[in-house]
Structure formats: C-alpha cells, structure tokens
Design a protein around this motif. Structure first.
Motif, mmCIF file in Angstrom:
data_model
loop_
_atom_site.group_PDB
_atom_site.id
_atom_site.type_symbol
_atom_site.label_atom_id
_atom_site.label_comp_id
_atom_site.label_asym_id
_atom_site.label_seq_id
_atom_site.Cartn_x
_atom_site.Cartn_y
_atom_site.Cartn_z
ATOM 1 N N ALA A 1 -0.464 12.402 -3.450
ATOM 2 C CA ALA A 1 -0.315 11.177 -2.655
ATOM 3 C C ALA A 1 -1.054 11.300 -1.326
ATOM 4 C CB ALA A 1 1.165 10.893 -2.415
ATOM 5 N N ILE A 2 -0.970 12.464 -0.691
ATOM 6 C CA ILE A 2 -1.636 12.677 0.603
ATOM 7 C C ILE A 2 -3.141 12.524 0.474
ATOM 8 C CG2 ILE A 2 -2.292 14.463 2.280
ATOM 9 C CD1 ILE A 2 0.579 15.447 2.246
ATOM 10 N N PHE A 3 -3.733 13.246 -0.477
ATOM 11 C CA PHE A 3 -5.193 13.278 -0.542
ATOM 12 C C PHE A 3 -5.783 12.041 -1.228
ATOM 13 C CE2 PHE A 3 -3.949 17.761 0.004
ATOM 14 C CZ PHE A 3 -4.507 17.920 1.267
ATOM 15 N N LEU A 4 -4.973 11.376 -2.030
ATOM 16 C CA LEU A 4 -5.394 10.083 -2.555
ATOM 17 C C LEU A 4 -5.434 9.062 -1.411
ATOM 18 C CD1 LEU A 4 -6.157 8.863 -5.313
ATOM 19 C CD2 LEU A 4 -3.805 8.056 -5.499
ATOM 20 N N MET A 5 -4.483 9.163 -0.498
ATOM 21 C CA MET A 5 -4.460 8.271 0.663
ATOM 22 C C MET A 5 -5.713 8.472 1.518
ATOM 23 S SD MET A 5 -2.639 5.950 2.318
ATOM 24 C CE MET A 5 -0.872 6.111 2.057
ATOM 25 N N PHE A 6 -6.099 9.719 1.749
ATOM 26 C CA PHE A 6 -7.327 10.006 2.499
ATOM 27 C C PHE A 6 -8.536 9.366 1.826
ATOM 28 C CE2 PHE A 6 -5.311 13.884 4.486
ATOM 29 C CZ PHE A 6 -5.543 13.515 5.799
ATOM 30 N N LEU A 7 -8.671 9.610 0.530
ATOM 31 C CA LEU A 7 -9.872 9.179 -0.188
ATOM 32 C C LEU A 7 -9.895 7.688 -0.491
ATOM 33 C CD1 LEU A 7 -10.254 12.261 -2.535
ATOM 34 C CD2 LEU A 7 -11.920 11.510 -0.843
ATOM 35 N N HIS A 8 -8.746 7.040 -0.508
ATOM 36 C CA HIS A 8 -8.704 5.601 -0.788
ATOM 37 C C HIS A 8 -8.766 4.749 0.475
ATOM 38 C CE1 HIS A 8 -7.041 5.414 -5.183
ATOM 39 N NE2 HIS A 8 -8.250 5.930 -5.085
ATOM 40 N N THR A 9 -8.237 5.272 1.588
ATOM 41 C CA THR A 9 -8.170 4.444 2.803
ATOM 42 C C THR A 9 -9.115 4.910 3.907
ATOM 43 O OG1 THR A 9 -6.415 5.734 3.896
ATOM 44 C CG2 THR A 9 -5.724 4.017 2.329
ATOM 45 N N GLY A 10 -9.619 6.148 3.833
ATOM 46 C CA GLY A 10 -10.494 6.659 4.883
ATOM 47 C C GLY A 10 -9.781 6.888 6.196
ATOM 48 N N CYS A 11 -8.485 7.181 6.142
ATOM 49 C CA CYS A 11 -7.719 7.376 7.378
ATOM 50 C C CYS A 11 -8.049 8.710 8.040
ATOM 51 C CB CYS A 11 -6.217 7.297 7.088
ATOM 52 S SG CYS A 11 -5.606 8.569 5.960
ATOM 53 N N ARG A 12 -7.695 8.814 9.308
ATOM 54 C CA ARG A 12 -7.859 10.050 10.061
ATOM 55 C C ARG A 12 -6.666 10.968 9.789
ATOM 56 N NH1 ARG A 12 -9.124 5.788 13.661
ATOM 57 N NH2 ARG A 12 -11.287 5.813 14.410
ATOM 58 N N LEU A 13 -6.854 12.262 10.081
ATOM 59 C CA LEU A 13 -5.786 13.233 9.862
ATOM 60 C C LEU A 13 -4.544 12.888 10.685
ATOM 61 C CD1 LEU A 13 -4.608 15.850 8.776
ATOM 62 C CD2 LEU A 13 -5.928 17.110 10.491
ATOM 63 N N THR A 14 -4.731 12.568 11.954
ATOM 64 C CA THR A 14 -3.595 12.226 12.812
ATOM 65 C C THR A 14 -2.888 10.978 12.304
ATOM 66 O OG1 THR A 14 -4.659 13.193 14.761
ATOM 67 C CG2 THR A 14 -2.891 11.609 15.158
ATOM 68 N N GLU A 15 -3.651 10.006 11.840
ATOM 69 C CA GLU A 15 -3.063 8.762 11.325
ATOM 70 C C GLU A 15 -2.187 9.037 10.116
ATOM 71 O OE1 GLU A 15 -6.717 5.766 12.682
ATOM 72 O OE2 GLU A 15 -6.577 6.489 10.613
ATOM 73 N N LEU A 16 -2.659 9.890 9.216
ATOM 74 C CA LEU A 16 -1.865 10.186 8.019
ATOM 75 C C LEU A 16 -0.624 10.985 8.374
ATOM 76 C CD1 LEU A 16 -2.738 10.751 4.482
ATOM 77 C CD2 LEU A 16 -1.526 12.654 5.549
ATOM 78 N N LYS A 17 -0.795 11.951 9.253
ATOM 79 C CA LYS A 17 0.332 12.800 9.654
ATOM 80 C C LYS A 17 1.453 11.963 10.265
ATOM 81 C CE LYS A 17 2.486 15.385 12.977
ATOM 82 N NZ LYS A 17 3.160 14.899 14.190
ATOM 83 N N GLU A 18 1.096 10.920 11.012
ATOM 84 C CA GLU A 18 2.083 10.117 11.726
ATOM 85 C C GLU A 18 2.603 8.914 10.925
ATOM 86 O OE1 GLU A 18 0.238 9.155 15.433
ATOM 87 O OE2 GLU A 18 0.431 11.195 16.227
ATOM 88 N N LEU A 19 2.167 8.791 9.679
ATOM 89 C CA LEU A 19 2.649 7.683 8.853
ATOM 90 C C LEU A 19 4.161 7.751 8.684
ATOM 91 C CD1 LEU A 19 0.190 7.208 5.839
ATOM 92 C CD2 LEU A 19 0.677 5.601 7.678
#
Length: 307
Positions: free
Chosen positions: A141-159
């Motif tokens: 789920a984490i790395f699919l989110m990165f590759l599908h949305t192009g989010c930054r590391l800080t943005e994903l961490k703080e979701l």
C-alpha cells in the motif's frame, strides 16, 4: 537597526503570516544565522542599513570557496537573503530604501536528470513486495501510493486515516508551505489501502495511516530503509536510487502517457511549473533512445539489397 532584531521579525513574519512549515522555518533560520556569524567574524556591518551588495557577495564567495557550497546551496542562500531584505525594504520602519540583494543573480547550475525506475521495473518491484516483504500488505500500500500519486516522503509519512477517502477515491496531501492538494486514487490503490486497514493494529491512539512493526506511527527513516531493502530483494535497486525517486518515477511515467504539464504540476504540488519541466527532459531522453529503433536509423546504403 540591529541584524538580529530584524532577523527575528522576519522569522516571526514567515511563521505567522506566510504560515511556512516548521522545517522551512528552520532552514531560513539556519541560513540567516550563518550569514550573521560570518558578518560578526569578519567585522562586517551588523546595522541592517549599512549592509551592501558587496558585503553579501563577500559572504557568498566565502561559502562557495571555504564551505564548498554547490550552485543549488548558493541559490538557496540568495533566495533566503532576498526574501529577508524584501521584507525589510517593504516596511518603512526599518529605514531601508535600497534592497542590497536586488542585483544578485541566481547561479546557473546543471540540471541532473533524476534516477527513476522504468515501467517494467516498477511493476517488478510492486509484484515482488508481496513475495519478499515482512509486512506485505502495508508495504504494498505504501509503495503503490508513491508510484500512483507521486507524493513526497514527508507527505506519505504524515498521512492520516481521515485524509484518505476510499469511497470518493481521493487523498488529501499537505505539501511544502502547508499547501493542500487533492489527488485522485486509482481502484488498485484503494483496494490495497482497504486490505492494509484490515490488518492495521495501532498500539497507541493514533490517526496516522501507516504504522511500524510496533503499531506506532512509521518514520521517514523506516520507510526509506524498507524501500532500499525491498528494492534490493526484488532486483530493481541501482546506485542513486532512493524512495524519493519513486515520486520522480510516477511523474515521469504520467508525462510519457501524455499528461500535460499543468495537470502534472497539480498532481505533484509544485508551486512553480519550472520545477515540473525537468520531467520533460527525462521523457525526451527516453524518446531519443526509442527513436534509435527507427527502421531507417542505419545508413540507407547498409540496408540496400543488391540484386
């Protein structure tokens, strides 16, 4: 007026009125503190009204030669100082009529193309996570989110759980400068998040979406370390590859599929479209490589068939 007093006024302004993030505020403070230390140690004026462009150029020469600052670091310093003196110049109470940074130019720098995964490598990586990860549903789920949305590391961490709407299929990110943006979620990403939420077991009360192995909010360091481990285990790791490059991968793949720059800018959360334009260079490199496969790429004489 004293430099330190003006500096604190400026920092209060960007924190309260411009609502910059704590991390950005910390960076501004560090840059202005370094300037102050240089002025003190080299007996340069500490009265803000006496500082000239020549003084600032001496400082920039120092950090370039003595501290080996790169063009990017020098441009950051110029940007911070320009914002600082713009603030002072726009307020008559500081008595500054001429901004000493006005004629400072940004330093040209070579724009390096970001290291990314190819489409095939991205698929291999995602498929491999389920086979090699100790926490496959979370990591997928984490790395699919990165590759599908192009989010930054800080943005994903703080979701947080409430920042994701699986019914309406979108995620709400808070990027640099606390800028909010909404990015649509693909069905596959929603399904992965639903599967993860079924096994998510917090050990403390927290709304943060992704947790570590102890049921506590996951850190950026753990996400980065997990990515490197999984990239190595799935066979896609290469020198220079980091978790942040998944953002570059997503944005480059979207551009190659025909998404226009303005839309890409919205997805990426870039304040300036010039930042987004670097992905056009990545796409062009791939385009040139593909053009070499043209059937007429070889000399025509080499392809002639003699009767």
């Amino acid at each position: 007026m004293n430099y330190e007093k003006c500096m604190q006024d400026f920092l209060d302004y960007i924190e309260l009125e411009r609502n910059l993030s704590p991390q950005t505020l910390k960076g501004y403070r560090a840059e202005l503190d370094l300037t102050l230390k240089y002025f003190k140690s080299h007996n340069l004026p500490l009265d803000i009204g006496e500082i000239t462009i020549q003084h600032i150029r001496k400082y920039l020469t120092y950090v370039k030669k003595e501290r080996n600052n790169s063009p990017a670091s020098l441009n950051k310093k110029i940007s911070v100082l320009r914002s600082f003196f713009n603030f002072l110049t726009n307020d008559d109470s500081y008595g500054i009529k001429i901004n000493p940074t006005f004629r400072l130019s940004q330093i040209k720098k070579e724009r390096k193309l970001p290291q990314i995964l190819s489409l095939e490598e991205s698929r291999k990586f995602l498929l491999g996570i389920k086979e090699v990860s100790s926490y496959p549903k979370r990591d997928y789920a984490i790395f699919l989110m990165f590759l599908h949305t192009g989010c930054r590391l800080t943005e994903l961490k703080e979701l947080t759980i409430t920042s994701v709407d699986l019914q309406e299929k979108y995620v709400r990110f808070f990027g640099k400068g606390s800028r909010e943006r909404i990015v649509p979620l693909l069905d596959q990403t929603c399904e992965a998040l639903e599967e993860y939420l079924k096994i998510r077991e917090p050990s403390i009360e927290t709304n943060q979406l992704f947790l570590n192995s102890r049921g506590r909010p996951i850190s950026k360091e753990i996400i980065a370390k997990t990515f490197k481990t999984l990239a190595q285990k799935t066979g896609v790791y290469k020198k220079g590859l980091s978790v942040h490059k998944l953002r570059h991968t997503c944005l480059t793949l979207l551009l190659k599929e025909g998404i226009d720059l303005r839309t890409l800018q919205e997805i990426a959360g870039h304040a300036d479209i010039a930042t987004t334009q670097i992905y056009t260079h990545v796409a062009q490199v791939d385009l040139k490589r593909q053009m070499n496969k043209h059937p007429l790429a070889k000399k025509i004489e080499d392809n002639l068939i003699t009767e």
